[in-house]
Design an enzyme around this catalytic site. Structure first.
Site, PDB file in Angstrom:
ATOM      1  N   LYS A  32      27.900  -1.506  17.362  1.00 16.12           N
ATOM      2  CA  LYS A  32      28.556  -0.225  17.335  1.00 16.12           C
ATOM      3  C   LYS A  32      29.586  -0.402  16.381  1.00 16.12           C
ATOM      4  O   LYS A  32      30.278  -1.497  16.061  1.00 16.12           O
ATOM      5  CB  LYS A  32      29.389  -0.118  18.795  1.00 16.12           C
ATOM      6  CG  LYS A  32      29.432   1.465  18.921  1.00 16.12           C
ATOM      7  CD  LYS A  32      28.139   1.792  19.812  1.00 16.12           C
ATOM      8  CE  LYS A  32      27.967   3.265  19.960  1.00 16.12           C
ATOM      9  NZ  LYS A  32      26.971   3.813  20.866  1.00 16.12           N
ATOM     10  N   ASP A  62      26.210   8.587  16.654  1.00 20.82           N
ATOM     11  CA  ASP A  62      27.015   8.741  17.655  1.00 20.82           C
ATOM     12  C   ASP A  62      27.891   9.683  17.719  1.00 20.82           C
ATOM     13  O   ASP A  62      27.741  10.550  16.795  1.00 20.82           O
ATOM     14  CB  ASP A  62      27.592   7.099  18.131  1.00 20.82           C
ATOM     15  CG  ASP A  62      27.963   7.117  19.406  1.00 20.82           C
ATOM     16  OD1 ASP A  62      27.246   7.127  20.581  1.00 20.82           O
ATOM     17  OD2 ASP A  62      29.261   7.105  19.619  1.00 20.82           O
TER      18      ASP A  62
HETATM   19  P1  NAD Z   1      28.626  14.892  19.980  1.00 20.72           P
HETATM   20  O1  NAD Z   1      29.944  14.421  19.237  1.00 20.72           O
HETATM   21  O2  NAD Z   1      27.472  15.490  19.517  1.00 20.72           O
HETATM   22  O3  NAD Z   1      29.249  15.650  21.423  1.00 20.72           O
HETATM   23  C1  NAD Z   1      30.238  15.313  22.161  1.00 20.72           C
HETATM   24  C2  NAD Z   1      30.464  16.126  23.087  1.00 20.72           C
HETATM   25  O4  NAD Z   1      31.664  15.822  23.901  1.00 20.72           O
HETATM   26  C3  NAD Z   1      30.948  17.541  22.602  1.00 20.72           C
HETATM   27  O5  NAD Z   1      30.491  18.831  23.100  1.00 20.72           O
HETATM   28  C4  NAD Z   1      32.600  17.480  22.782  1.00 20.72           C
HETATM   29  O6  NAD Z   1      33.386  18.789  22.963  1.00 20.72           O
HETATM   30  C5  NAD Z   1      32.426  16.829  24.311  1.00 20.72           C
HETATM   31  N1  NAD Z   1      33.691  16.165  24.512  1.00 20.72           N
HETATM   32  C6  NAD Z   1      34.616  15.434  23.703  1.00 20.72           C
HETATM   33  N2  NAD Z   1      35.610  14.973  24.327  1.00 20.72           N
HETATM   34  C7  NAD Z   1      35.847  15.732  25.595  1.00 20.72           C
HETATM   35  C8  NAD Z   1      36.408  15.601  26.701  1.00 20.72           C
HETATM   36  N3  NAD Z   1      37.445  14.833  26.689  1.00 20.72           N
HETATM   37  N4  NAD Z   1      36.275  16.433  27.845  1.00 20.72           N
HETATM   38  C9  NAD Z   1      35.021  16.939  27.751  1.00 20.72           C
HETATM   39  N5  NAD Z   1      34.054  17.064  26.794  1.00 20.72           N
HETATM   40  C10 NAD Z   1      34.531  16.465  25.722  1.00 20.72           C
HETATM   41  O7  NAD Z   1      28.091  13.316  20.792  1.00 20.72           O
HETATM   42  P2  NAD Z   1      26.922  13.105  21.328  1.00 20.72           P
HETATM   43  O8  NAD Z   1      26.159  12.408  20.225  1.00 20.72           O
HETATM   44  O9  NAD Z   1      26.382  13.990  22.244  1.00 20.72           O
HETATM   45  O10 NAD Z   1      27.351  11.794  22.140  1.00 20.72           O
HETATM   46  C11 NAD Z   1      27.814  12.104  23.733  1.00 20.72           C
HETATM   47  C12 NAD Z   1      27.886  10.821  24.201  1.00 20.72           C
HETATM   48  O11 NAD Z   1      26.462  10.211  24.427  1.00 20.72           O
HETATM   49  C13 NAD Z   1      28.661   9.823  23.980  1.00 20.72           C
HETATM   50  O12 NAD Z   1      29.213   8.907  25.030  1.00 20.72           O
HETATM   51  C14 NAD Z   1      27.713   8.739  23.140  1.00 20.72           C
HETATM   52  O13 NAD Z   1      28.077   7.366  22.998  1.00 20.72           O
HETATM   53  C15 NAD Z   1      26.467   8.994  24.145  1.00 20.72           C
HETATM   54  N6  NAD Z   1      25.252   8.741  23.434  1.00 20.72           N
HETATM   55  C16 NAD Z   1      24.596   9.341  22.439  1.00 20.72           C
HETATM   56  C17 NAD Z   1      23.450   9.064  21.913  1.00 20.72           C
HETATM   57  C18 NAD Z   1      23.008   9.924  20.720  1.00 20.72           C
HETATM   58  O14 NAD Z   1      21.727   9.609  20.485  1.00 20.72           O
HETATM   59  N7  NAD Z   1      23.642  10.678  19.940  1.00 20.72           N
HETATM   60  C19 NAD Z   1      22.851   7.819  22.239  1.00 20.72           C
HETATM   61  C20 NAD Z   1      23.234   7.144  23.334  1.00 20.72           C
HETATM   62  C21 NAD Z   1      24.430   7.662  24.106  1.00 20.72           C
END
Ligand code: NAD
Length: 513
Positions: free
Chosen positions: A180, A220
């Site tokens: 990561k 991510d």
């Molecule tokens: P993203 O940046 O597209 O979206 C993040 C979302 O979280 C946004 O809507 C933002 O407003 C919200 N957010 C941020 N801080 C916040 C808070 N304090 N309170 C409430 N909401 C909050 O990110 P993503 O790619 O959708 O990833 C989201 C989660 O999923 C992360 O934990 C990431 O590690 C995990 N994840 C993502 C993937 C992927 O393929 N993108 C894969 C596995 C895990």
């Protein structure tokens, strides 16, 4: 010696230590060989480095007393509006071409923009950002894991998230290890040109450490297919057999070697887990009500797919607000509001007119069947877990539930689909993308999703068998080698599956000296 600036100092937290509690519990349970435990307890490599970039000029709002001196400054007319980009924090990016036409009046570096008011021109500076890549383990294959561009990142956090990738790739049974990384910054504070330049510099520094058979980043939080495209270019430009390097990153746009279905894969995988949870109870998600925290890549895709399965989204919370509708939010319209609306600089659900705004904290007590945390870590604390009015927590985010939160969920009999299987759809389809790149193939979305459904559901069933102490063997399912003779919480059961699969590599291959 001078203190390093605050942004560059490592905060004193111990996320990694806490995140390893489940690892140690599972290692004790299965009697993990001591040397394998030592190998897995710490990352293989922790890389910290700095990237520098030239920032563009900015217009910073000028208010109060400082503004009084410019009362008589006439407004400037800038016909080329594309040369000015608004940022979420009220500043504007000013490209030089903005000042090449129209009627411009500048006094002491201050400009009045029509009815937008006064701004001070802040000349673009060079900036330095702290960057990371943690490579946790490669026993099962090349390091694999996302890149996070966010203000609240640290070595400690990346250690935890990289280890989590090692467990996740093992659970998904894809031939990768765990890694990561990312950059400490808020991408919303930068223009597209600045993000490109920061991303290119990041790959310039990282090039020695990654590669399609070495370490494969993916999107991510705060990164997306565009960032992956820039990284690919920086890595492969000028190389012989450039096409052979396409698999250095996954999560690319489908037009440049990305996989169909990758953009929605994490949400899709989570929805398959939820569907399987219902199937095991003789039900389907049709009619179920869910709440989702985070409406980015994962949250919005999961919501959209669950709605297609007949479920109803009753509340959404993100970093800037929360909305509620007990009759069901129109998820398609909310996606347009958040992701396809150039006026919505925060890309937030706040301001969506089709549902009722609620206080962000009230989100957690909305009556529903499923809660999907899909934002950042540590969202479901003990207190939040006490207030949840759901039957199932399906974890889309990484590490969304604290240890205390987990305890309360168990006491209250709320089921959990743990993150390492819940959001494994992303890395599973990343693997499909990597294979397609290697083979120069392009699979259809139907093909990708059919494989994903089979893979996610079969690994989820293995974890359920371990949790429920149910050894079963059939032509395409065999949990007999994993069950331990007693029932386990789902999170621990998932870790048992991961460790057994990783341990096999060490036990069969041994250790090089
Ligand atoms: P993203 O940046 O597209 O979206 C993040 C979302 O979280 C946004 O809507 C933002 O407003 C919200 N957010 C941020 N801080 C916040 C808070 N304090 N309170 C409430 N909401 C909050 O990110 P993503 O790619 O959708 O990833 C989201 C989660 O999923 C992360 O934990 C990431 O590690 C995990 N994840 C993502 C993937 C992927 O393929 N993108 C894969 C596995 C895990």
């Amino acid at each position: 010696m001078e203190e390093p600036p605050l942004l560059e100092r490592e905060p004193e937290t111990n996320i990694f230590g806490e995140s390893m509690a489940v690892f140690h519990a599972a290692a004790d349970l299965i009697g993990l060989a001591p040397r394998v435990r030592l190998e897995l307890e710490q990352p293989d490599y922790e890389h910290i480095f700095y990237v520098t970039a030239q920032l563009q000029d900015r217009l910073v709002p000028l208010r109060g007393e400082a503004a009084a001196a410019y009362e008589r400054l006439p407004p400037s007319v800038i016909p080329n509006r594309a040369a000015i980009t608004p940022l979420f924090n009220g500043k504007l990016i000013l490209r030089p071409e903005a000042l090449r036409s129209g009627s411009i009046h500048i006094q002491d570096g201050v400009i009045r923009l029509g009815d937008q008011g006064l701004y001070r021109i802040e000349p673009g500076e060079f900036a330095r950002f702290k960057a990371y890549r943690v490579q946790h383990n490669q026993a099962r294959g090349p390091y694999k894991g996302g890149l996070r561009f966010h203000k609240a990142v640290s070595l400690d956090l990346f250690n935890a998230l990289a280890a989590e990738m090692t467990w996740k790739t093992a659970i998904a049974d894809v031939p990768f290890g765990g890694a990561k990384g990312g950059i400490r910054m808020d991408p919303r504070e930068h223009s597209k040109e600045e993000l490109e330049s920061i991303s290119l510099r990041y790959m310039y520094r990282l090039k020695q450490l990654v590669g399609p058979n070495v370490d494969i980043p993916a999107p991510d939080v705060g990164t997306n297919p565009q960032v992956m495209a820039w990284l690919l270019r920086q890595y492969s430009d000028g190389e012989r057999e450039r096409h052979n390097h396409r698999g250095v990153v996954t999560g690319k746009d489908v037009r440049i070697g990305g996989s169909e279905g990758r953009a929605k894969a994490t949400g899709q995988g989570l929805a398959y887990c939820v569907e399987e949870w219902y199937a095991q109870r003789g039900l389907t998600p049709a009619g179920a009500r869910f709440i989702v925290q985070g409406f980015g890549n994962v949250g919005s895709a999961a919501a959209e797919i669950l709605c297609k399965m007949g479920a109803r989204c009753v509340a959404v919370q993100d970093a800037d607000g929360a909305v509620y509708d007990p009759n069901g939010i129109d998820v398609g319209a909310l996606i347009t509001h958040v992701h396809a609306n150039p006026q919505n600089l925060r890309r937030s659900v706040a301001g969506y007119g089709g549902a009722q705004p609620i206080a962000p904290d009230d989100f957690w007590s909305v009556d529903a069947d499923i809660c999907i945390p899909a934002a950042l870590g540590d969202a479901v604390t003990g207190d939040v877990a006490e207030r949840l009015e759901v039957k199932l927590v399906a974890e889309g985010a990484n590490r969304p539930t604290t240890t205390e939160g987990d305890k309360v969920l168990a006491e209250r009999g709320i089921s959990v689909i743990p993150d390492i299987i819940g959001n494994a759809g992303g890395v599973t389809v990343s693997y499909y993308e990597w294979i397609q790149n290697k083979r120069m193939e392009h699979w259809t979305e139907g093909e990708v999703n059919a494989r994903l459904e089979r893979a996610i559901k079969s690994n989820y069933r293995l974890i359920c068998d371990i949790a429920e102490d149910r050894p079963r063997r059939s032509a395409d399912h065999d949990s007999t080698g994993f069950v331990l003779g007693k029932r386990l919480p789902m999170r621990l059961a998932a870790m048992v599956l991961a460790l057994k699969r990783i341990e096999a590599h060490y036990m069969l291959e041994g250790f090089s000296q």
